[in-house]
Design a protein around this motif. Structure first.
Motif, mmCIF file in Angstrom:
data_model
loop_
_atom_site.group_PDB
_atom_site.id
_atom_site.type_symbol
_atom_site.label_atom_id
_atom_site.label_comp_id
_atom_site.label_asym_id
_atom_site.label_seq_id
_atom_site.Cartn_x
_atom_site.Cartn_y
_atom_site.Cartn_z
ATOM 1 N N LEU A 1 0.835 -1.206 0.000
ATOM 2 C CA LEU A 1 0.000 0.000 0.000
ATOM 3 C C LEU A 1 0.870 1.257 0.000
ATOM 4 N N ALA A 2 1.955 1.231 0.771
ATOM 5 C CA ALA A 2 2.869 2.376 0.798
ATOM 6 C C ALA A 2 3.421 2.655 -0.594
ATOM 7 N N LEU A 3 3.737 1.617 -1.345
ATOM 8 C CA LEU A 3 4.286 1.814 -2.678
ATOM 9 C C LEU A 3 3.227 2.329 -3.653
ATOM 10 N N GLU A 4 1.978 1.901 -3.469
ATOM 11 C CA GLU A 4 0.898 2.442 -4.299
ATOM 12 C C GLU A 4 0.697 3.929 -4.009
ATOM 13 N N ASP B 1 3.452 5.821 -5.648
ATOM 14 C CA ASP B 1 3.216 5.981 -7.081
ATOM 15 C C ASP B 1 2.277 7.162 -7.347
ATOM 16 N N TYR B 2 1.202 7.226 -6.581
ATOM 17 C CA TYR B 2 0.207 8.289 -6.772
ATOM 18 C C TYR B 2 0.813 9.663 -6.510
ATOM 19 N N LEU B 3 1.505 9.795 -5.362
ATOM 20 C CA LEU B 3 2.046 11.099 -4.984
ATOM 21 C C LEU B 3 3.146 11.565 -5.928
ATOM 22 N N ARG B 4 3.989 10.647 -6.382
ATOM 23 C CA ARG B 4 5.092 11.051 -7.250
ATOM 24 C C ARG B 4 4.597 11.681 -8.548
ATOM 25 N N ARG B 5 3.411 11.303 -8.997
ATOM 26 C CA ARG B 5 2.885 11.872 -10.244
ATOM 27 C C ARG B 5 2.526 13.342 -10.081
ATOM 28 N N LEU B 6 2.401 13.808 -8.834
ATOM 29 C CA LEU B 6 2.095 15.222 -8.597
ATOM 30 C C LEU B 6 3.337 16.101 -8.702
ATOM 31 N N GLY B 7 4.526 15.476 -8.670
ATOM 32 C CA GLY B 7 5.765 16.230 -8.820
ATOM 33 C C GLY B 7 5.869 17.388 -7.833
ATOM 34 N N PRO B 8 6.096 18.634 -8.322
ATOM 35 C CA PRO B 8 6.301 19.764 -7.416
ATOM 36 C C PRO B 8 5.013 20.396 -6.908
ATOM 37 N N PHE B 9 3.873 19.777 -7.162
ATOM 38 C CA PHE B 9 2.608 20.344 -6.722
ATOM 39 C C PHE B 9 2.196 19.797 -5.357
ATOM 40 N N GLU B 10 1.589 20.673 -4.546
ATOM 41 C CA GLU B 10 0.976 20.212 -3.309
ATOM 42 C C GLU B 10 -0.198 19.307 -3.674
ATOM 43 N N PRO B 11 -0.547 18.313 -2.839
ATOM 44 C CA PRO B 11 -0.013 18.052 -1.498
ATOM 45 C C PRO B 11 1.206 17.131 -1.446
ATOM 46 N N HIS B 12 1.765 16.743 -2.624
ATOM 47 C CA HIS B 12 3.006 15.954 -2.553
ATOM 48 C C HIS B 12 4.133 16.832 -2.008
ATOM 49 N N ARG B 13 4.332 17.983 -2.636
ATOM 50 C CA ARG B 13 5.258 18.947 -2.039
ATOM 51 C C ARG B 13 4.591 19.574 -0.832
ATOM 52 N N LEU B 14 5.358 19.826 0.213
ATOM 53 C CA LEU B 14 4.788 20.397 1.432
ATOM 54 C C LEU B 14 4.249 21.798 1.184
ATOM 55 N N HIS B 15 3.319 22.207 2.059
ATOM 56 C CA HIS B 15 2.776 23.559 1.943
ATOM 57 C C HIS B 15 3.858 24.589 2.261
ATOM 58 N N LEU B 16 3.594 25.843 1.926
ATOM 59 C CA LEU B 16 4.634 26.868 1.955
ATOM 60 C C LEU B 16 5.253 27.081 3.327
ATOM 61 N N ASP B 17 4.472 26.959 4.394
ATOM 62 C CA ASP B 17 5.034 27.143 5.734
ATOM 63 C C ASP B 17 6.153 26.150 6.006
ATOM 64 N N GLU B 18 6.010 24.923 5.486
ATOM 65 C CA GLU B 18 7.020 23.900 5.704
ATOM 66 C C GLU B 18 8.187 24.021 4.721
ATOM 67 N N MET B 19 8.042 24.879 3.716
ATOM 68 C CA MET B 19 9.120 25.082 2.743
ATOM 69 C C MET B 19 10.056 26.205 3.174
#
Length: 376
Positions: free
Chosen positions: A319-322, A325-343
């Motif tokens: 499940l972690a790998l699935e 896979d899903y999150l990596r397709r978002l690339g530099p977009f949130e919510p894969h990339r952290l929100h601005l406060d965490e950046m």
């Protein structure tokens, strides 16, 4: 026998290769530093990803300078090995040039508990890589407050009184105690924001004794810049009035999302793995968690039992790998990339400064047009 202190102190002092693992020579050096040391009863050298973890027992209590100096000196000696091997980021978690009485605030993560050994004293040492201290919030909540996870809260008379949670505000350096179950709704308001609030300690409400403790050091807050994710550790007591070993491990059958992963700037699933498989490679991840079980016997560490090597956690890994896979397709977009406060501690402030003069304040432009008689 006097009370026994279990100290778990970790640091990233050089990755092999990149951020993926600890070189065998580094672990060998750590063992040489701790072997037959007069301050210790026993020790075990572990790793998770590129973090070296020192698990030590002694009779000197929590926050003792002699023990912390031993850990610091060990990390410094291991850093020299890392530099010789040209490992990546050698000594990156050592934020000071010299020891100053306590490793807290100097970079390494620390979790310590002092206990009077019961007739049988099983403990689980949790170690995570590529994530932050708040990663323990959901598991600790489920372990000590959720009867759907921990049936002992209902059917074990020794646990029915519940547990107390010490929650830290990592930004303003404050703490508050919540009692479960009556304060659960209030507590969830805070621990549901793991980037700022983290469960530091859990206490048995019947005896007042320690049940769990985690490291809550935030590297970026100490260094004022991004130097790597915090990669926290946690100790949990088990059985006989505390959650069973199975109840402690059960939350990790669900790979919940945590902050960290690549460059500490992405959300990803926390994948339970054996220590041998704690080599995060895909996009420097996904984040990993290892669970080592020990029996304390007059301060001796009997073990470890590498719990997540059990194939019962295979579905969690799939499940972690699935999810990965899903999150990596978002690339530099949130919510894969952290929100601005965490950046805040990445390159974001530098990019903002570079482009500052290219931003046009539309409110001021609107007022200027109105003053000039143009359309508002």
């Amino acid at each position: 026998m006097a009370k026994v202190t279990l100290s778990v102190i970790k640091a990233d002092i050089g990755g092999f290769v990149g951020h993926s693992a600890v070189h065998p020579e580094v672990k060998e050096k750590a063992r040489a530093c701790l072997e037959k040391h007069p301050l210790l009863i026993d020790y075990y050298v572990a790793h998770v990803g590129d973090d070296l973890v020192l698990i030590m027992t002694h009779e000197h209590g929590r926050n003792k300078g002699e023990i912390h100096k031993l850990a610091w000196d060990t990390f410094v000696a291991c850093t020299e090995v890392a530099k010789k091997l040209k490992l990546y980021g050698a000594g990156q978690d050592l934020l000071a040039d010299a020891f100053s009485g306590n490793v807290k605030g100097l970079g390494p993560g620390v979790a310590e508990m002092e206990v009077e050994e019961r007739e049988s004293e099983p403990v689980v040492v949790l170690m995570a890589d590529k994530t932050e201290p708040g990663a323990w919030n959901l598991p600790l909540y489920k372990i000590f407050a959720d009867p759907f996870n921990t049936i002992g809260l209902i059917i074990d008379p020794k646990m029915h009184c519940g547990f107390a949670f010490e929650v830290r505000d990592l930004i303003e350096d404050k703490k508050i105690i919540f009692n479960a179950p009556e304060d659960l709704y209030d507590m969830l308001v805070f621990i549901g924001a793991p980037g700022r609030y983290a469960i530091k300690r859990v206490f048995h409400r019947g005896t007042g004794e320690i049940a769990a403790v985690s490291s809550t050091q935030r590297l970026n807050l100490m260094a004022g810049r991004y130097v790597g994710k915090d990669d926290p550790v946690c100790i949990v007591r088990c059985q006989n009035g505390y959650p069973s070993v199975g109840e402690v491990l059960e939350p990790f059958a669900f790979p919940h999302l945590v902050s960290g992963w690549m460059r500490g700037s992405h959300s990803g699933p926390l994948m339970p793995v054996s220590m041998d498989d704690a080599r995060p490679t895909r996009f420097d991840g996904p984040p990993r968690v290892v669970a080592l079980g020990f029996q304390l016997a007059d301060g001796k560490l009997i073990g470890p039992n590498d719990f997540f090597s059990d194939p019962a956690f295979d579905n969690a890994r799939r499940l972690a790998l699935e999810i990965a896979d899903y999150l990596r397709r978002l690339g530099p977009f949130e919510p894969h990339r952290l929100h601005l406060d965490e950046m805040e501690y990445t390159t974001m402030p530098q990019v903002m400064e570079k482009l500052r003069d290219r931003f046009i304040d539309l409110r001021l432009a609107k007022k200027a047009r109105a003053a000039a008689g143009g359309e508002a």
